[in-house]
Motif scaffolding. Structure first.
Motif, short mmCIF file in Angstrom:
data_model
loop_
_atom_site.label_atom_id
_atom_site.label_comp_id
_atom_site.label_asym_id
_atom_site.label_seq_id
_atom_site.Cartn_x
_atom_site.Cartn_y
_atom_site.Cartn_z
N ILE B 428 0.84 -1.20 0.00
CA ILE B 428 0.00 0.00 0.00
C ILE B 428 0.87 1.24 0.00
N CYS B 429 1.80 1.27 0.95
CA CYS B 429 2.66 2.44 1.07
C CYS B 429 4.06 2.09 0.60
N GLY B 430 4.44 2.66 -0.56
CA GLY B 430 5.73 2.34 -1.14
C GLY B 430 6.89 2.91 -0.32
N CYS B 431 6.65 4.08 0.24
CA CYS B 431 7.76 4.74 0.98
C CYS B 431 8.18 3.90 2.18
N ALA B 452 -4.37 7.93 12.92
CA ALA B 452 -4.01 6.79 13.76
C ALA B 452 -3.28 5.74 12.93
N VAL B 453 -3.77 5.48 11.72
CA VAL B 453 -3.10 4.50 10.87
C VAL B 453 -1.70 4.98 10.56
N ARG B 454 -1.60 6.27 10.27
CA ARG B 454 -0.29 6.84 9.97
C ARG B 454 0.67 6.63 11.12
N SER B 455 0.20 6.92 12.33
CA SER B 455 1.18 6.87 13.42
C SER B 455 1.51 5.44 13.81
N CYS B 456 0.58 4.48 13.63
CA CYS B 456 0.98 3.14 14.05
C CYS B 456 1.56 2.27 12.95
N THR B 457 1.33 2.62 11.66
CA THR B 457 1.95 1.79 10.61
C THR B 457 2.95 2.56 9.77
N LYS B 458 2.91 3.85 9.84
CA LYS B 458 3.69 4.76 8.97
C LYS B 458 3.12 4.82 7.56
N ALA B 459 2.11 4.01 7.27
CA ALA B 459 1.54 4.08 5.91
C ALA B 459 0.99 5.48 5.68
N SER B 460 1.29 6.04 4.52
CA SER B 460 0.84 7.36 4.08
C SER B 460 1.44 8.50 4.91
N ALA B 461 2.46 8.15 5.74
CA ALA B 461 3.02 9.19 6.58
C ALA B 461 4.20 9.89 5.92
N SER B 462 4.67 9.36 4.78
CA SER B 462 5.82 10.02 4.16
C SER B 462 5.38 10.91 3.01
#
Ligand SMILES: Cc1cc2nc3c(=O)[nH]c(=O)nc-3n(C[C@H](O)[C@H](O)[C@H](O)COP(=O)(O)OP(=O)(O)OC[C@H]3O[C@@H](n4cnc5c(N)ncnc54)[C@H](O)[C@@H]3O)c2cc1C
Ligand code: SF4
Ligand code: FES
Lengths: 113, 827
Positions: B428-431, B452-462
């Motif tokens: 899902i999140c390439g970064c 919440a998803v961003r902070s616990c998986t890092k997905a979509s956080a970059s």
């Protein structure tokens, strides 16, 4: 016979994504717009809302956002977009050999007889 | 009985193709003569680009060799152009004096390259890019090289298809090439701004110099080309100049013969000109108001022409065209009309990591245009949909992902369903390398918001480009429990990023131009809108002071015109009056300006300045020049920038004054003027707590007291009245100035565009600001330093440049129309 198209100067005098004006003696001023991909459009320089000078708006894609109260006007049809209702006259334009030509009859339509 | 004689003028692509089509229908119908101005047999003109680049030799690009002419009994006359047609007696005369009579005549004279008539256009070394001779001249220049064994230098004027192909060929032949293009983006007729920008970056990476917005003033040299001078004074040395600025239908012959002509030779649907025995085909014709500069339409025309001459007339009804750039390794495709318009909707896909940009324009469930960069595989598919006017309603949502995806039944039109169909280990999140399974796990584990998803998986956080996918997963996994709302608003409808995301990513990814931001951050519109463009312009200006070139067309009219637009379309002008103090000389200058330019009112503003109303756009530069001459500069009363520093008279005059509030106000204004901000910014300095300068409703307020200076922030006298929050107290003037600079810089760097300080302070909290400005001394010093650093670039008077003539055209009318008798005069 008077020509159908009037030559109003070279295209490179129009800033890209910008506009310049063309006053018509005894008639309505015209705004000539230039889009990012080099297309040229002309509208009466008067927003259908409160007559804002459309030539001074921000051009994006084929619309211009009026500088006074942010109505969006289509450069192609002259219609106000979105929730707003209203329409400005569109003047036909074409480019030939790097020159801008505008439709004579439409340009003079606003002139009092 | 002798066969009727068919003469073809022009041994180029259309002329010979027409003959081929005729022969295919009836090889025995006509006796055929072809006149060609060039010394060659019929060759493939579009292959001149690969020929120049060295990918092909002349033999490879010949379409019909001498044997073909002989086999078909065609009389080929080369190097002998036809110079006259006599329609009465039906003859053509060639330059050599040869006269031939015809029964049917086909004009296929192609186009002439357009040569800009600048001084020096006729120097030796100036060539066009049209035929074998031109290629020969280019190859000789490349072989000759430069002085001292350096590579030769070439300038290509024109950044369209042809110019770029010429530039590519010349650089492969070892020349140092500069491309001059008058428009701001390359290939503006085929590509939109975004794709043009990507193309420019790719060509630059290959060592070419691309100057856009470059207007040629002159080609200089003694007898032969030595270089090109631009209107802005720049000089580019070159031994070869290629003009590739466009073509014009070659209608000389037809015009002299009295045929009907518009831009090209007028033809009807059967390619017949105004003379029934003369037909015309190719680039020299105008059909239905259109002229064409590509081969595909010529093929269509040639078929109809042959049908008209030999078989049952079929009729030509115009062509839709598509183009590809023949520069190896750079894939660009464009078709149809991508300029949009009423009822058109753009579907844009930007994949920064693969360097892909796609834009498909859809109108009423039909594809009307497409621009592809980086991945042109689906070009033909889109072009086919376009030509067939196929109904794409069913596949619309998946259209942009290309044929394989859109027509692969399983992937339904619903993006959520497409995501649902992904395997658990799909990325899902390439970064950050986060799989679907991991995201779903986090959601079922309680992370029910995007943050919440961003902070616990890092997905979509970059980079955030997978935000939509994550949201789809939230929607699928939570169903109705997902509220679908993001907490922070996105910049505008063109993006799914918030202001904070954009600001952070500009710094992280070192984004330095508006189109670059749009590409890297997956903007969904071609050139943004009137909300995001000014915001991006500001963010870039703030992030890269001194480096970022301001984009005038992304600024609101007031900033573009450096004056305030008023309801009747006239402008008002406010000169700076430091700290609200003026003198007779300034007042006189203002009075003179008001009189000379027939201002309708002069008014004292709420910020203690004088506003001159009713100035016409065309008079603005002269008004500024006069005010500048009296020593005054722009008051920025029109800008999202520091407006005024309001003061009271303080200790110098007032019996209550504790400090020199006027003097501090002047110092503050001199430090801060010119600084662009997310919104307008006002400062005031009062000499005692009686607060005559109303410092407690300003963005930054100073109240002087016996023991020092009380600083307060976040006040606003606007729609929503808000008193300031007390920030801290300092003891010296210098501290007051330093804290002010630090506060402004924090606001400049962190607030959302169009946030005034009041809502920003409320959102981030006073505590946060105190911590950054008051408690963190090193941080404060760094902010202050960054503020001063950017002021080096920002503190220049926009009026002065305009008064000196910069952008003068923006203030002038393009021309003026006067009805009857001679209708037009240039302004
Ligand atoms: C470098 C280059 C690259 C191109 N790349 C592409 C491409 O990738 N894709 C594409 O679709 N198109 C491309 N084109 C455009 C394409 O080549 C033209 O659209 C096509 O050649 C036009 O055909 P035509 O027969 O009308 O004109 P031409 O092919 O130009 O033929 C006209 C011929 O008539 C001759 N002539 C003119 N006047 C007279 C006279 N009085 N007597 C006798 N002969 C005369 C000329 O010398 C010329 O040989 C390219 C063009 C160039 C120059
Ligand atoms: S604020 Fe105080 S010092 Fe300034 S004018 Fe008013 S009373 Fe005097
Ligand atoms: S006058 Fe144009 S939006 Fe109000």
């Amino acid at each position: 016979m008077l020509p159908e198209w009037l030559d109003i100067g070279p295209v490179d005098q129009l800033p890209a994504l910008g506009a310049r004006t063309l006053p018509v003696r005894g008639g309505r001023e015209i705004a000539i717009f230039h889009t990012a991909n080099g297309e040229v459009y002309a509208l009466a320089n008067q927003c259908p809302h409160k007559a804002g000078p459309l030539s001074q708006g921000i051009v994006h894609d084929t619309t211009v956002t009026c500088p006074l109260h942010n109505w969006r006007i289509s450069l192609v049809t002259g219609e106000a977009l979105g929730e707003d209702k209203g329409c400005v006259p569109v003047i036909p334009v074409k480019i030939d050999g790097g020159r801008i030509l505008i439709g004579r009859a439409a340009a003079l339509a606003g002139v009092a007889a | 009985m002798t066969k009727p004689h068919l003469i073809v003028v022009g041994n180029g692509m259309a002329g010979c193709r027409a003959v081929e089509e005729i022969l295919a229908r009836d090889p025995a119908r006509y006796r055929i003569t072809i006149f060609g101005a060039e010394p060659h047999v019929n060759y493939n003109r579009i292959m001149l680009s690969p020929l120049l680049a060295g990918d092909k030799a002349f033999d490879d690009i010949v379409i019909n060799d001498l044997a073909w002419y002989a086999d078909n009994n065609i009389d080929l006359v080369t190097s002998d152009p036809v110079v006259a047609i006599d329609r009465k007696i039906q003859t053509v005369t060639a330059r050599s004096g040869r006269v031939e009579s015809y029964d049917k005549l086909i004009l296929a004279t192609g186009s002439d390259p357009f040569i800009i008539p600048v001084p020096g256009h006729d120097l030796q070394g100036v060539v066009s890019f049209r035929d074998m001779d031109d290629v020969g001249a280019m190859l000789r220049a490349a072989d000759a090289g430069g002085p001292d064994g350096e590579p030769g230098r070439a300038v290509v004027i024109g950044g369209g298809l042809l110019g770029l192909e010429a530039a590519h060929g010349l650089s492969l032949r070892g020349m140092k090439v500069t491309v001059l293009h008058i428009m701001p983006t390359l290939m503006e007729r085929q590509l939109d701004e975004a794709a043009g920008w990507l193309l420019k970056a790719a060509l630059e990476a290959r060592g070419q110099t691309i100057l856009t917005g470059a207007d040629t003033a002159e080609i200089y040299g003694q007898g032969k080309v030595e270089g090109v001078r631009l209107k802005d004074g720049r000089e580019i040395p070159a031994a070869l100049v290629v003009m590739a600025v466009g073509i014009r239908p070659n209608v000389k012959l037809a015009r002299a013969a009295g045929l009907a002509i518009g831009r090209g030779v007028h033809v009807d649907d059967h390619l017949v000109t105004s003379d029934a025995n003369i037909l015309a085909v190719g680039e020299c014709v105008e059909h239905n108001g259109l002229v064409y500069g590509l081969v595909a339409p010529l093929w269509d025309m040639c078929r109809s022409l042959a049908d008209a001459l030999v078989a049952t007339p079929s009729g030509y009804s115009g062509s839709v065209t598509s183009t590809k750039l023949k520069v190896s390794g750079i894939d660009v495709f464009s078709a149809g009309d991508f300029s949009g318009g009423e009822g058109c909707e753009d579907i844009v896909l930007r994949d920064a990591s693969r360097g892909v940009y796609k834009r498909v324009v859809v109108k009423g469930d039909r594809v009307v245009g497409a621009v592809l960069y980086g991945d042109t595989q689906d070009g033909n598919w889109y072009f086919d949909l376009l030509k067939r006017q196929a109904d794409v309603a069913e596949i619309r949502d998946a259209l942009i992902f290309g044929q394989a995806f859109a027509s692969g039944g399983a992937a339904s039109a619903n993006p959520n369903a497409a995501v649902a169909a992904l395997a658990d280990d799909a990325e899902i999140c390439g970064c950050n390398g986060v799989s679907k399974g991991k995201v779903v796990g986090a959601i079922t584990g309680g992370a029910v918001t995007l943050d919440a998803v961003r902070s616990c998986t890092k997905a979509s956080a970059s980079c955030g480009s997978c935000t939509n996918l994550v949201e789809s997963l939230l929607a699928i996994t939570l169903g109705d429990a997902f509220d679908g709302e993001r907490s922070a608003p996105t910049v505008c409808k063109c993006t799914s990023f918030t202001h904070e995301d954009v600001r952070r990513l500009i710094l992280e990814k070192q984004l330095k131009a508006i189109p670059q931001v749009m590409q890297e951050l997956h903007w969904t519109t071609p050139d943004g809108c009137s909300s995001c463009r000014p915001a991006l312009n500001y963010y870039l200006l703030c992030a890269w002071p001194g480096e970022f070139v301001d984009d005038n067309q992304s600024r609101f009219v007031n900033e573009r015109m450096h004056a305030n637009i008023q309801k009747d379309g006239t402008y008002s002008v406010v000169p700076r009056m430091w700290g609200g103090v003026t003198n007779p000389k300034e007042l006189r200058a203002i009075a003179d300006v008001a009189e000379k330019y027939e201002a309708r009112m002069v008014k004292v503003t709420g910020g203690q300045r004088l506003d001159i109303f009713g100035i016409k756009k065309e008079d603005l530069p002269a008004v500024w020049a006069d005010l500048n001459a009296a020593g005054m500069v722009s008051g920025h009363a029109y800008a999202k920038a520091l407006r005024t520093v309001k003061t009271c008279v303080g200790s110098e005059w007032c019996r209550f004054g504790t400090q020199d509030s006027t003097g501090l106000g002047i110092k503050t204004e001199q430090m801060t003027w010119g600084s662009f901000m997310p919104h307008k910014f006002k400062i005031a300095v009062s000499g005692c707590p009686r607060n005559c300068a109303e410092a407690t409703i300003k963005d930054f307020g100073v109240i002087c007291v016996d023991s020092g200076y009380e600083l307060s922030i976040g006040g606003n006298g606007g729609i929503k009245l808000r008193g300031t929050d007390f920030l801290c107290k300092v003891t010296t003037e210098q501290e007051a100035l330093d804290y002010c600079a630090a506060f402004i810089q924090l606001y400049r760097e962190e607030a959302r565009y169009l946030d005034r300080t009041a809502p920003w302070v409320e959102r981030v909290g006073l505590e946060y600001i105190k911590q950054r400005i008051v408690e963190d001394a090193a941080g404060r010093a760094a902010l202050t330093a960054r503020f001063h650093q950017s002021q080096v670039f920002l503190q220049d008077d926009p009026w002065a440049k305009r008064a000196a003539g910069e952008d003068y055209k923006l203030h002038q009318h393009l021309a003026e129309i006067r009805p009857a008798p001679r209708t037009l005069e240039m302004a």
